[in-house]
Scaffold this active site. Structure first.
Site, mmCIF file in Angstrom:
data_model
loop_
_atom_site.group_PDB
_atom_site.id
_atom_site.type_symbol
_atom_site.label_atom_id
_atom_site.label_comp_id
_atom_site.label_asym_id
_atom_site.label_seq_id
_atom_site.Cartn_x
_atom_site.Cartn_y
_atom_site.Cartn_z
ATOM 1 N N GLN A 126 0.630 -1.339 0.001
ATOM 2 C CA GLN A 126 -0.093 0.173 -0.053
ATOM 3 C C GLN A 126 0.975 1.369 0.010
ATOM 4 O OE1 GLN A 126 -2.398 0.602 3.540
ATOM 5 N NE2 GLN A 126 -4.109 1.159 2.168
ATOM 6 N N GLY A 127 0.455 2.089 -0.665
ATOM 7 C CA GLY A 127 1.204 3.606 -0.715
ATOM 8 C C GLY A 127 0.334 4.571 -0.718
ATOM 9 N N SER A 129 -0.185 6.318 3.265
ATOM 10 C CA SER A 129 0.401 7.210 4.221
ATOM 11 C C SER A 129 1.820 7.903 3.748
ATOM 12 C CB SER A 129 0.538 6.491 5.565
ATOM 13 O OG SER A 129 -0.530 6.031 6.185
ATOM 14 N N GLU A 244 -12.113 -2.933 3.767
ATOM 15 C CA GLU A 244 -11.199 -3.357 4.807
ATOM 16 C C GLU A 244 -11.960 -3.403 6.233
ATOM 17 O OE1 GLU A 244 -7.691 -1.318 6.120
ATOM 18 O OE2 GLU A 244 -6.583 -3.288 6.367
ATOM 19 N N GLU A 375 -7.882 6.219 17.672
ATOM 20 C CA GLU A 375 -8.493 7.518 17.833
ATOM 21 C C GLU A 375 -9.296 7.932 16.445
ATOM 22 O OE1 GLU A 375 -5.350 6.461 18.426
ATOM 23 O OE2 GLU A 375 -5.853 6.466 20.799
#
Lengths: 392, 326
Positions: A126-127, A129, A244, A375
């Site tokens: 995954q790219g 963040s 997800e 959070e």
């Protein structure tokens, strides 16, 4: 309400159980490195060859077109049989990239990628963040300009899990110069062997190097690799995350139940420093019982969610409740076992197989931070489920 | 496999909500602190015999519909006498004359919550003719001399409480087995879930209105995150309760463990949500005129009924290969 499985479901369960019994690997998965990635590819290849890959993927894309209930049954049987954990180097390919390409990809992208994902031939990372865009994903800055038939990408991504093993990456970048927040982003398939990509491992507190920072220096990606619309990447990315947060954690929920029972057995044979059997310590027993109840509730919630999807077609923001519960309960469990084990807990050589509980303990923070921190999940619940006012 | 309400179940839940919200709104307890007994009216509306067989004058529905009713009852801290009466009806199944007087609401029942050598404690109906005791091994009905018991004030002032000595009760019948105990766990869990839901709705409503430092308090993470945790506890308790009630209805092997799990989670949700609701309200939350304390006090009462958390834990920790406790 009705907890009975259909005849068809029961037949599926017995077929899965007997196949798993005869076919799970005889050797343990290597803890990390290229050997681990190869182990995952081999297992996925075997699942594909024996007709167990892409359980709920539609048949037209090479999947089995099974129901969500049957997927639950499969994961239950995998947990029961001690089959390789499905969160491994094939996870992003099977649970993110594949479903996203099915939902938003072109015919060519489907033909190029879906089967190779199902067979374990291509691994994905995954790219999303970046060093300065984590929880606030929409502030991402890695950008691309259109040059002829290509996008030319510059910038960096981080927390690229298994980036050193991946063949492809789901890359979210800013393609409209000067755009802000959710606008002007594009979701693109990046070939990890492209010139200009550098993958730098990040050593974590677990002692291993499963995450990386990825640098892009004039990396050329053909425009035909854009999934969804150029500039419409946020919509494409949200379809991935919804998947997800919706059903992507079913396997963990069920594996957690097995771990809780292991912990109870452990407490039934481990003596604390004062000689008390751990299970006879009221504090430990009370916490274990609540963790078990939570774990049972997670299974019930999974089934309730599947039923609600049947009714309304949409898992809604309850996926965030599921993620909080699964990761929070898992954390409570590994932290409690750390107390039960006493000094034995401190023996750790970094190997998951040798010291599973210490490894789980260290992993517990990865769990409550990765894929949207606890959070952020509470923010989603407050915004979408409770509709509280926002400061953002 | 379907773990959400089907249309018939939804209709029962809506009907129960309509009845309870109209006849017993939570706010009633500010005006008339203690509910007047209305057993015969409840009987006429069919709420006492939901899960009792039709042959005994009931509606022939199941524990699932009964659970749905008690969730709604919990939401308004509704009449506790309905819970006691429903369980007494189940305990008296084998005694048609007694059962009949209970299901039509003519004879009231109080619940024995403490039974020591020299002292008994009861809660419930002020005109009770019977006393009910429920344990994991049996459910027993006694004739009760309530007139000679002493009335004492209860923290949950909507409920009548009495103390007396052992001469106040005389055994009438006993039903062996844990069926009524299990039914009680599901019904109490349902009421606890209702309280937890109501507490969440109360604070979410207030957090949208109340302003501090120039914005609604619901915009602050110090408020919205505890609210999100309240929602998580509600969803967790609800999923497990739905599962447990259905497992009980279908006679699953693990129904006892599922029910105990539901009880632990419902108790936790009620205890923490009614607490957090008061805290996040600030000063207004501790005043008598606010309804937050009514939920807290009812949760304290329900949490003490039918066993301790230690009893509810045992089945969950009973995993194959475990040593038995000395």
């Amino acid at each position: 309400m009705d907890l009975r499985f259909t005849e068809e479901d029961l037949r599926f369960r017995s077929r899965a159980r007997s196949w798993l019994k005869d076919n799970i690997p005889k050797t343990a998965r290597p803890a990390h490195g290229a050997e681990a990635a190869q182990f995952d590819r081999d297992w996925q290849r075997k699942l594909y060859e024996h007709g167990w890959a892409g359980l709920i993927w539609p048949r037209e894309f090479g999947g089995l077109g099974l129901s969500e209930v049957q997927q639950v049954i499969w994961y239950e049987e995998c947990a029961r049989a001690g089959a390789p954990h499905y969160i491994n180097t094939t996870y992003v390919a099977l649970m993110h990239a594949g479903p996203t390409i099915i939902a938003c990809g072109t015919a060519r992208q489907k033909a190029d990628h879906l089967q190779r994902i199902l067979t374990g031939e291509s691994l994905w990372c995954q790219g999303f963040s970046e060093p300065n865009a984590g929880s606030d994903l929409a502030s991402l800055k890695t950008s691309a300009v259109v040059d002829g038939d290509d996008l030319v990408v510059n910038g960096s991504k981080t927390w690229t899990t298994d980036g050193q093993h991946a063949d492809f990456q789901e890359l979210l970048i800013r393609t409209t110069p000067g755009s802000e927040r959710h606008k002007g982003l594009t979701w693109v398939i990046c070939d990890m062997s492209s010139p200009g990509i550098t993958v730098h491992p990040i050593k974590t507190m677990l002692g291993d190097e499963h995450v990386n920072t990825t640098f892009y220096d004039d990396v050329r990606i053909p425009l035909t690799n854009v999934v969804g619309d150029l500039g419409g990447g946020w919509k494409t990315a949200m379809s991935t995350l919804a998947f997800e947060r919706g059903t992507g954690f079913i396997g963990d929920q069920l594996a957690l139940y097995e771990r809780v029972n292991q912990a109870i057995r452990l407490a039934g044979k481990t003596r604390l420093e004062d000689g008390t059997l751990a299970i006879h310590d009221s504090n430990i027993a009370g916490r274990l019982a609540l963790i078990k109840a939570d774990t049972m509730a997670i299974r019930a919630m999974t089934l309730a969610q599947i039923s609600e999807i049947q009714q309304s077609g949409n898992p809604g923001p309850k996926g965030s409740i599921m993620k909080l519960m699964v990761t929070g309960t898992s954390k409570s469990l590994s932290h409690l076992v750390a107390e039960i084990l006493g000094w034995e807990f401190m023996e750790f050589n970094g190997d998951r197989t040798d010291h599973p509980w210490t490894y789980e303990y260290l992993w517990s923070w990865v769990y409550t931070i990765a894929g949207g921190t606890s959070e952020i999940q509470r923010e989603i619940i407050a915004d979408q489920l409770l509709e509280l006012p926002r400061a953002r | 496999m379907f773990l959400a309400l089907d249309p018939d179940e939804q209709a029962i839940s809506d009907a129960a909500a309509d009845f309870l919200v109209n006849e017993f709104p939570l706010e009633r307890l500010h005006k008339v602190p203690r509910d007047i007994s209305k057993l015969e009216a409840f009987a006429e509306l069919g709420w006492l015999g939901l899960a009792a067989p039709e042959s005994a004058g009931g509606s022939g529905l199941t524990i699932v519909e009964e659970m749905l009713f008690f969730i709604q009852n919990g939401r308004v801290a509704g009449p506790l006498e309905i819970l006691i009466q429903v369980l007494a009806i189940a305990a008296a199944q084998s005694a048609p004359a007694v059962s009949e007087s209970l299901i039509c609401g003519k004879a009231g029942v109080a619940l024995l919550v403490e039974q020591a050598a020299d002292r008994i404690r009861l809660i419930g109906n002020a005109d009770a003719r019977y006393a009910l005791a429920v344990s994991p091994r049996c459910a027993s009905l006694f004739e009760l001399n309530l007139a000679n018991c002493q009335s004492v004030m209860c923290l949950d002032s909507s409920v009548a409480m009495y103390t007396g000595d052992g001469t106040m009760i005389r055994p009438v019948l006993e039903q062996a087995g844990g069926a009524v105990w299990q039914q009680a766990q599901i019904d109490v869990s349902a009421m606890q879930l209702g309280l937890a839901e109501r507490a969440l709705e109360m604070i979410v409503g207030y957090a949208k209105q109340r302003q501090t430092f120039g914005r609604a308090i619901g915009a602050y993470q110090a408020v919205r995150h505890p609210c999100a945790d309240m929602a998580v506890r509600v969803e967790t308790a609800r999923s497990q309760l739905f599962y447990a009630a259905t497992a009980f209805k279908e006679g699953h092997e693990d129904a006892v463990m599922q029910t105990d799990g539901a009880r632990l989670l419902a108790d936790r949700a009620a205890k923490l949500n009614t607490d957090t609701n008061i805290q996040l309200h600030g000063g207004i939350g501790v005043t008598d005129e606010h309804s937050a304390h009514l939920l807290l006090k009812r949760a304290n009462l329900l949490g003490r009924l039918f066993g301790t958390s230690r009893q509810h834990m045992a089945s969950l920790l009973d995993v194959a290969g475990m040593p038995r406790e000395a």
